[in-house]
Scaffold this active site. Structure first.
Site, PDB file in Angstrom:
ATOM      1  CG  HIS A  15      -6.219  -5.457  32.732  1.00 41.09           C
ATOM      2  ND1 HIS A  15      -5.659  -6.273  31.782  1.00 41.09           N
ATOM      3  CD2 HIS A  15      -5.189  -4.797  33.303  1.00 41.09           C
ATOM      4  CE1 HIS A  15      -4.347  -6.142  31.793  1.00 41.09           C
ATOM      5  NE2 HIS A  15      -4.032  -5.249  32.709  1.00 41.09           N
ATOM      6  N   GLY A  16      -9.330  -3.807  29.977  1.00 42.06           N
ATOM      7  CA  GLY A  16      -9.485  -3.994  28.533  1.00 42.06           C
ATOM      8  C   GLY A  16      -8.350  -3.284  27.810  1.00 42.06           C
ATOM      9  CE  LYS A 206     -16.689  10.045  22.565  1.00 40.34           C
ATOM     10  NZ  LYS A 206     -16.205   9.348  21.358  1.00 40.34           N
TER      11      LYS A 206
END
Lengths: 433, 433
Positions: A15-16, A206
């Site tokens: 829950h950042g 990525k």
């Protein structure tokens, strides 16, 4: 077609910045999301490390027991914690039990996507991760689905906002790297420990994910050649400017064809000079952009915000709607596609082009001597520019494409020539003929 | 999980530039496609108007009986013929029988997508049409799926390559519209009958499709305000240049919020001046690009080739893989989402901004007289530039946002003022504060 009492129960891990935004949108857009999914999405619980730090969250939803929440009666696990352990175990456990997973965890995927994908396939669950690369930009879905009938040859992009912010600022102000990094930290564009960004680890994760999807080959972060931006100097920026170029940190994934027709995959992250007229050159600040080349589609570019709570949450929710719909309708999203299993090409054997800027003695025969070194290493010169500056001269060389190892060896040898006073700047170039 | 003898039988309607490329890729990429789908794709037949004109195609596949091919034992119909009738009937029949449809037919979708979508939903079949807008650019899938949890506020793009080529050329050469259109026809960038492109019909169909997807509202081509480029003069291009702008034909779809909080949809196609620094300004020649703004995702841009056989075929194949996978795995793609059913806003009530360039008498009080007309119509002026030119003066005005009808009325009245010698250029502006 759909039973009216069907609900899709969602476990939220973390829950950042992003997690809070996802929880907010789940609530605010509840009606809209239910219409898209064909059933309401119900937030079943929110796992956080320290529940007491989140006094604003509904007590019945918050838990410190992420494993327990994953194991409870939920349909989908949304993971926004990051890092490898213990997250890997939780997600594996969820997938093994047939629960679908939506994650933005690039580091985990770049290391363990094979294991996670196999668990998902075995149980018929979905594993979606649009938010792991280039934040809000819909990029992975196009690669996995829209281009599914095409042959991708190249993916090249700006996928890290922090380094792009720093390089954009260096280009604009002429300041050096260290000074600009300090400023970026002060303004909140760089983390307190900026290593993952500035040393290229984030971009390399990525690149591994992009190369895997583009070339149907398992590529991990360890397969990606990685150079960060700490070595980019004010002189490099000036050298680029003189030639109408700018410096960007790019993730480059290429399908390389050998002389004998064999194919391999090159994945790398390093600073690059690109022409100022190139579409990627205009991508400034914290924005991301990714260029894709495919046989039939030709050139495509995707541009948008690469990070931030709301943009990343947008990508997470798109995935959540897709996996929830699949559960309601009984379908499945695209599986891992690794059937090509191409070999990974080493950086030394990857064809690149170099820009080399030298301070040399101002006398006849210097160019001949330098050019001879290129010839010995079988590196062809594309352009040379010479300028007198009192007792020294400036010599700028751009090569044609050659194996990176040959280019490095050439630079090494040139730097040892007596007539070469200083190697002012060495950088790879992309995006020009 | 998948029976080994399962094949997905594909009917191909049309064998023009795109159809031929689709057939070629189906053959060349057969193994790859089967791996993605989970079953081989089998070309069951190719319907063409005149089989004798296609001597190169395998006899057993070619037929002039499209309706018969659609009715035969096929799983998916790929439609690349174009036009409304008789195609509409064939596709409806296919969908009603539960066959999935992939089409690039923007004109049909812009008129009849509600009817087609309802038939697809009733039978549980898929209706995909990525290639109908912006050719190879993966745009509809992101709108329908990636942004499914977000709230789109605006879609704005260059979606017609012919008009973009002509406007780019006018900007580069300073030539007039008629001359540039002739040149474009000679070079093959414009059709023999360019009406659909230059009068904006093609772009309007695409705007209808984009607005429908973005705002979950049925929008047809008739709902789209349409102005082509035939009225764009060399003076308009010069006027734009003087102000650091360029002229583009844009499709603009907006969610407009009234003063009382009510929402409506504006969809329109018309020439626009945009700043040369704007991302869409750099999109030249036959390329397409579309800007999307959403609440959470922020600004996104998609760029690529908007037409041509291979690029369009890439989009068709992406769709074909998706619908074929759904048949193999038993899932379904996104259905039509029209639940918002927002009202369509008329052009007159749509807020826009105008650039107006006038030749006026060179004497005191002219600006006051002109400004008074703006005031009467409640239109606020953002910037004015005046220049003396012997007996006449040039007056350039850029307005703030106002209802388009008020802006038009203002221009009408100004053109009748004695002090106004000529209205040199009137054009809407976008992309600046």
């Amino acid at each position: 077609m759909i039973a009216n009492d069907r609900r899709i129960r969602v476990a939220l891990l973390g829950h950042g910045t992003v997690g809070a935004e996802v929880a907010r949108l789940l609530d605010e857009q509840a009606g809209e999301l239910a219409a898209r999914v064909g059933a309401p999405l119900e937030l079943a619980g929110i796992a956080v490390r320290r529940p007491d730090k989140h006094p604003d969250l509904p007590r019945h939803l918050v838990t410190a027991d992420a494993a327990g929440l994953v194991d409870s009666d939920v349909d989908v696990v949304v993971e926004l914690i990051g890092g490898i352990e213990p997250v890997r175990g939780w997600l594996l456990s969820a997938l093994q039990k047939g629960k679908s997973v939506v994650t933005a965890n690039k580091a985990l995927l770049a290391e363990h996507s094979a294991e996670l994908a196999e668990a998902a396939d075995a149980a018929g669950a979905d594993l979606y991760f649009e938010a792991a690369v280039a934040g809000a930009i819909p990029l992975l879905r196009p690669l996995r689905e829209s281009l599914a009938g095409d042959r991708i040859t190249r993916v090249m992009g700006i996928v890290n906002g922090t380094t792009n912010y720093i390089l954009s600022a260096m280009d604009a102000t002429g300041a050096g790297y260290a000074e600009t990094l300090d400023e970026a930290s002060r303004l909140g564009y760089a983390e307190a420990d900026p290593t993952a960004d500035v040393d290229g680890y984030d971009a390399a994760s990525k690149a591994a994910i992009l190369a895997s999807l583009a070339f149907h080959t398992r590529v991990t972060a360890a397969d990606v050649h990685r150079e960060g931006i700490a070595g980019v100097s004010a002189s490099d920026i000036v050298a680029a400017k003189v030639l109408g170029r700018t410096v960007k940190l790019l993730a480059i994934c290429e399908r390389v064809t050998d002389a004998d027709g064999g194919e391999s995959v090159s994945a790398r992250v390093h600073p690059v000079m690109i022409p100022r007229g190139h579409q990627l050159a205009g991508v400034n600040g914290a924005f991301n952009a990714v260029y894709v080349e495919a046989d039939a589609a030709g050139e495509l570019m995707f541009y948008g915000q690469g990070a931030g709570g709301a943009p990343t949450a947008s990508a997470v929710l798109g995935d959540l709607v897709a996996v929830a719909r699949n559960r309601v309708l009984g379908g499945r999203g695209p599986r891992e596609s690794a059937h090509a299993a191409l070999p990974i090409r080493s950086m030394g054997q990857t064809p690149t082009r170099y820009h080399i800027s030298l301070d040399v003695a101002d006398r006849a025969g210097v160019l001949a001597q330098v050019a001879q070194v290129f010839a010995v290493h079988d590196v062809s010169i594309a352009a040379v520019r010479q300028r007198d500056r009192h007792s020294t001269a400036s010599l700028v060389i751009v090569t044609h494409s050659a194996p990176d190892a040959a280019l490095r060896a050439t630079v090494d040898e040139i730097s040892r020539l007596d007539v070469v006073h200083e190697v002012v700047s060495v950088m790879r170039v992309e995006g020009e003929d």
